[in-house]
Design a protein around this motif. Structure first.
Motif, short mmCIF file in Angstrom:
data_model
loop_
_atom_site.label_atom_id
_atom_site.label_comp_id
_atom_site.label_asym_id
_atom_site.label_seq_id
_atom_site.Cartn_x
_atom_site.Cartn_y
_atom_site.Cartn_z
N LEU A 106 -51.37 7.54 32.69
CA LEU A 106 -50.93 6.35 33.09
C LEU A 106 -51.70 5.05 33.07
CD1 LEU A 106 -47.86 5.37 33.97
CD2 LEU A 106 -49.00 5.22 36.37
N ASP A 107 -52.89 5.41 33.28
CA ASP A 107 -53.56 4.41 33.35
C ASP A 107 -54.15 4.03 31.87
OD1 ASP A 107 -54.40 3.74 36.14
OD2 ASP A 107 -56.16 5.01 36.19
N LEU A 108 -54.13 4.80 30.85
CA LEU A 108 -54.47 4.17 29.56
C LEU A 108 -53.66 5.08 28.42
CD1 LEU A 108 -58.38 4.23 29.98
CD2 LEU A 108 -57.25 2.33 29.55
N PRO A 109 -53.41 4.21 27.37
CA PRO A 109 -52.65 4.99 26.18
C PRO A 109 -53.35 6.42 25.92
CG PRO A 109 -52.59 2.99 25.99
CD PRO A 109 -53.70 3.10 26.84
N ALA A 110 -52.79 7.22 25.37
CA ALA A 110 -53.49 8.53 24.84
C ALA A 110 -54.54 8.19 23.71
CB ALA A 110 -52.14 9.50 24.19
N ALA A 111 -55.51 9.04 23.92
CA ALA A 111 -56.70 8.76 22.89
C ALA A 111 -56.07 9.25 21.31
CB ALA A 111 -57.91 9.68 23.27
N PHE A 112 -55.53 10.33 21.43
CA PHE A 112 -54.83 10.81 19.81
C PHE A 112 -53.62 11.08 20.07
CE2 PHE A 112 -59.51 12.10 20.11
CZ PHE A 112 -60.15 11.26 18.98
N SER A 113 -52.82 10.71 19.24
CA SER A 113 -51.30 11.26 19.36
C SER A 113 -51.06 12.23 18.28
CB SER A 113 -50.62 9.96 18.42
OG SER A 113 -50.95 9.88 17.09
N SER A 114 -51.96 12.95 17.71
CA SER A 114 -51.61 14.22 16.85
C SER A 114 -52.84 15.12 16.83
CB SER A 114 -50.95 13.79 15.50
OG SER A 114 -52.01 13.26 14.65
N PRO A 115 -52.73 16.41 16.51
CA PRO A 115 -53.65 17.15 16.02
C PRO A 115 -54.68 16.79 14.89
CG PRO A 115 -51.65 18.59 16.63
CD PRO A 115 -51.24 17.17 16.63
N GLU A 116 -53.82 16.06 14.01
CA GLU A 116 -54.54 15.59 12.85
C GLU A 116 -55.57 14.66 12.99
OE1 GLU A 116 -51.20 17.85 11.87
OE2 GLU A 116 -51.04 15.97 12.92
N GLN A 117 -55.33 13.64 14.24
CA GLN A 117 -56.22 12.63 14.52
C GLN A 117 -57.60 13.48 15.13
OE1 GLN A 117 -54.37 9.87 16.79
NE2 GLN A 117 -53.46 8.73 15.07
N VAL A 118 -57.23 14.41 15.97
CA VAL A 118 -58.28 15.17 16.59
C VAL A 118 -59.03 15.71 15.53
CG1 VAL A 118 -59.06 17.03 18.10
CG2 VAL A 118 -57.01 15.69 18.65
N ARG A 119 -58.79 16.25 14.67
CA ARG A 119 -59.31 17.17 13.38
C ARG A 119 -60.16 16.06 12.86
NH1 ARG A 119 -54.65 19.89 12.56
NH2 ARG A 119 -54.55 22.05 13.31
N GLY A 120 -59.70 14.89 12.56
CA GLY A 120 -60.42 13.69 12.01
C GLY A 120 -61.57 13.30 12.75
N SER A 121 -61.55 13.58 14.21
CA SER A 121 -62.91 13.16 15.04
C SER A 121 -63.80 14.13 15.22
CB SER A 121 -62.06 12.27 16.28
OG SER A 121 -61.48 11.25 16.00
N LEU A 122 -63.45 15.27 14.80
CA LEU A 122 -64.51 16.65 15.12
C LEU A 122 -65.70 16.26 14.79
CD1 LEU A 122 -62.10 19.68 14.54
CD2 LEU A 122 -62.70 18.74 16.93
N PRO A 123 -66.01 15.75 13.60
CA PRO A 123 -67.48 15.47 13.22
C PRO A 123 -68.11 14.76 14.27
CG PRO A 123 -66.09 15.60 11.24
CD PRO A 123 -65.19 15.49 12.61
N ALA A 124 -67.41 13.46 14.67
CA ALA A 124 -68.23 12.80 15.72
C ALA A 124 -68.20 13.61 17.12
CB ALA A 124 -67.40 11.45 15.75
N PHE A 125 -67.40 14.17 17.38
CA PHE A 125 -67.50 14.83 18.77
C PHE A 125 -68.65 15.76 18.54
CE2 PHE A 125 -63.92 12.68 19.77
CZ PHE A 125 -63.89 12.60 21.12
N GLU A 126 -68.58 16.74 17.60
CA GLU A 126 -69.95 17.75 17.24
C GLU A 126 -71.21 17.14 17.22
OE1 GLU A 126 -67.34 20.02 14.29
OE2 GLU A 126 -67.37 21.63 15.90
N LYS A 127 -71.06 16.05 16.56
CA LYS A 127 -72.55 15.24 16.83
C LYS A 127 -72.91 15.00 18.15
CE LYS A 127 -75.12 11.54 14.34
NZ LYS A 127 -75.03 10.31 13.39
N ALA A 128 -72.00 14.57 18.77
CA ALA A 128 -72.46 14.34 20.09
C ALA A 128 -72.79 15.46 20.95
CB ALA A 128 -71.14 13.29 20.91
N SER A 129 -72.23 16.44 20.74
CA SER A 129 -72.53 17.74 21.41
C SER A 129 -72.13 18.82 20.48
CB SER A 129 -71.79 17.93 22.74
OG SER A 129 -72.14 19.03 23.34
N PRO A 130 -73.15 19.71 19.84
CA PRO A 130 -72.73 20.90 19.24
C PRO A 130 -72.29 21.82 19.73
CG PRO A 130 -75.23 19.69 18.56
CD PRO A 130 -74.57 19.06 19.86
N VAL A 131 -72.59 21.91 21.16
CA VAL A 131 -72.27 22.98 22.01
C VAL A 131 -70.64 22.64 22.61
CG1 VAL A 131 -72.51 24.46 24.15
CG2 VAL A 131 -74.43 23.44 22.82
N PHE A 132 -70.53 21.45 23.10
CA PHE A 132 -69.10 21.35 23.72
C PHE A 132 -68.17 20.25 22.91
CE2 PHE A 132 -72.47 21.38 27.38
CZ PHE A 132 -72.00 22.79 27.70
#
Length: 527
Positions: free
Chosen positions: A400-426
């Motif tokens: 409720l506090d904020l709009p959703a970060a991603f609206s589809s699995p495709e958007q998540v997949r597009g961001s995986l490189p950035a997240f995995e760079k931030a943490s290879p483990v998590f």
């Protein structure tokens, strides 16, 4: 997003009570995968008018009726608040309040409201289990210790979404999908969770925002007879406290915001920052682990990077073949629960030994019971298979506090490189965790914004340099945003700093609470 509930009496409990929605609910904001903080810098939370609207007068005039609540030394009461502050006459919510009166000696300083974070952590439970007996004696002597469960949380008309068995399935859902079938299963799990919440409390779900919870705190301040609010909030509780300051700057007394959030950031940035925070905490754990004789992830000379690769390889094995746990309900330890257990232990270095033991048992004896116990503590699941409403309330507030970060699995997949760079483990699992709010049944009402609280008394913002859940940069940012912010830095590990072993931190905060003397405007550093 992973936030915090605050400390119980044990070291591990101190970490876990501060955790929020681990792989259940992501804090969220702008939906685009490249969203930054642009726009938020132009918006600041506006203060409410000083005069109380006539429609709210009955709420501000109420007095609390205290009663015994079954816990020695504590009293309980019920506070009434409007469901919708825009329509105060259209029904209300009943909020659970608890108090432990000042023990003396010394002049009473009023009420000290505490919130352990989450969102979704029970403030009443926190007061009764820890703050009311574990805060410094000098503080408890001078203040009535008070807590209110925010709307939708614990004893305050709690949001419920799934039963115990459904939650068991939900927490075991694969959050690193390898193909379309697993992606569909994850989306279906998020949808079922959201639909359950919507079916349980369709009206309340629209009114559990942080702004509304902050306005409820002002009703409580008035009902307690306090002219100004004195408050200690941890993790998400810092967002709640800062929001109060932004809405009611002239009513700010002594506010401590420990493990601070940055309200100006959109979700992708929040989640990336937090992913980096967990990686920073894991690096500290890894360096310590290889110095110990019982580290299952490597020995002396093993680099933190290799420790992370070893853990990631172990997660992949669990993804293919979950381990036995001896659980009477037949749960096995897969990648999702194991990741939860490891991340839970990142909140407090006091849990590192337990994590090493749990990993050793899992990796060498093929027994996942230890990691499952860590995950269960995190999720607040009892041995009978019952869950508190922590995870339900957490999602309800965050979505409720904020709009959703991603609206589809495709958007998540597009961001995986950035997240995995931030943490290879998590990174991979944390990226997919941000998708939860995409299927929420209620539209968000909030946006990222700065909080300035112009005119407020000095507010102490506490940041820990290697905090996994609320990265130190957030504390610096919030202290800069607040017109009267005073930064207190703890150079160390773990989530939050007050009451976790630093005499410097504790003395500084106690001096502020008892004498009103904040850290200098240039900030103060402790270790």
């Amino acid at each position: 997003m992973y936030l915090r509930r605050s400390p119980r009496r044990s070291r591990l409990g101190a970490a876990l009570l501060g955790v929020a929605a681990l792989l259940v609910s992501a804090c969220s904001s702008s939906s685009g995968p490249t969203a930054g903080s642009a726009g938020a810098a132009d918006a600041a939370l506006a203060a409410l008018p000083r005069a109380t609207p006539s429609a709210l007068a009955p709420y501000y005039a109420q007095r609390l009726t205290w009663r015994d609540c079954g816990v020695p030394g504590f009293e309980c009461a019920t506070l009434k608040a409007p469901l919708d502050y825009a329509r105060p006459d259209a029904g209300g919510v009943r909020l659970a309040v608890a108090r432990k009166k000042a023990t003396g000696p010394g002049k009473k300083l009023g009420s000290l409201l505490v919130n352990p974070g989450g969102p979704g952590g029970s403030a009443v439970g926190y007061l009764q289990q820890y703050a009311g007996i574990g805060y410094p004696a000098a503080v408890r002597a001078r203040y009535d210790m008070v807590a209110v469960d925010p709307r939708g949380v614990a004893r305050s008309e709690p949001v419920e979404c799934l039963d115990g068995r459904e939650m068991d399935r939900y927490t075991q859902t694969d959050v690193t999908p390898d193909d379309q079938r697993e992606t569909d299963a994850l989306v279906a799990s998020y949808r079922k969770f959201a639909e359950g919440c919507g079916a349980d409390a369709p009206k309340l779900l629209r009114h559990v925002s942080t702004v509304e919870a902050a306005r409820d705190m002002d009703l409580l301040r008035a009902a307690l007879g306090d002219r100004k609010l004195t408050y200690v909030g941890a993790s998400y509780g810092t967002f709640l406290g800062a929001t109060y300051a932004g809405l009611f700057p002239d009513r700010v007394g002594r506010l401590v915001l420990d493990g601070a959030m940055d309200p100006s950031l959109p979700a992708r940035r929040l989640n990336l920052d937090q992913t980096t925070g967990f990686e920073t905490a894991f690096q500290s754990f890894a360096k310590d682990c290889v110095r110990q004789s019982d580290c299952p992830l490597g020995g002396r000379g093993t680099t933190p990077g290799q420790v992370g690769k070893n853990l990631k390889a172990f997660f992949r094995k669990l993804d293919a073949r979950p381990l036995r746990t001896g659980d009477p309900d037949g749960r096995r330890l897969g990648e999702a629960l194991a990741t939860t257990g490891v991340i839970a232990a990142m909140y407090d270095e006091g849990a590192w030994e337990q994590l090493r033991e749990a990993l050793t048992t899992a990796m060498k004896d093929n027994d996942g019971a230890g990691l499952l116990a860590l995950a269960d503590s995190y999720y607040e699941r009892d041995p009978d298979g019952r869950y508190t409403n922590l995870m339900f309330a957490n999602a309800a507030v965050n979505c409720l506090d904020l709009p959703a970060a991603f609206s589809s699995p495709e958007q998540v997949r597009g961001s995986l490189p950035a997240f995995e760079k931030a943490s290879p483990v998590f990174g991979e699992s944390l990226a997919w965790a941000t998708l939860n709010c995409a299927y929420w049944p209620v539209r968000p009402t909030g946006e990222p914004h700065r909080i300035e609280a112009k005119g407020a008394a000095p507010i102490v913002v506490v940041g820990t340099t290697r905090d996994p859940a609320t990265p130190y940069r957030w504390a610096r940012s919030l202290a800069d945003q607040l017109s009267s912010g005073r930064l207190l830095t703890y150079e160390g590990d773990g989530h939050t700093a007050y009451g976790r072993g630093s005499a410097c931190v504790d003395t500084t905060i106690n001096t502020y609470l008892l004498r009103g003397t904040p850290p200098p405007t240039t900030g103060k550093r402790c270790s």
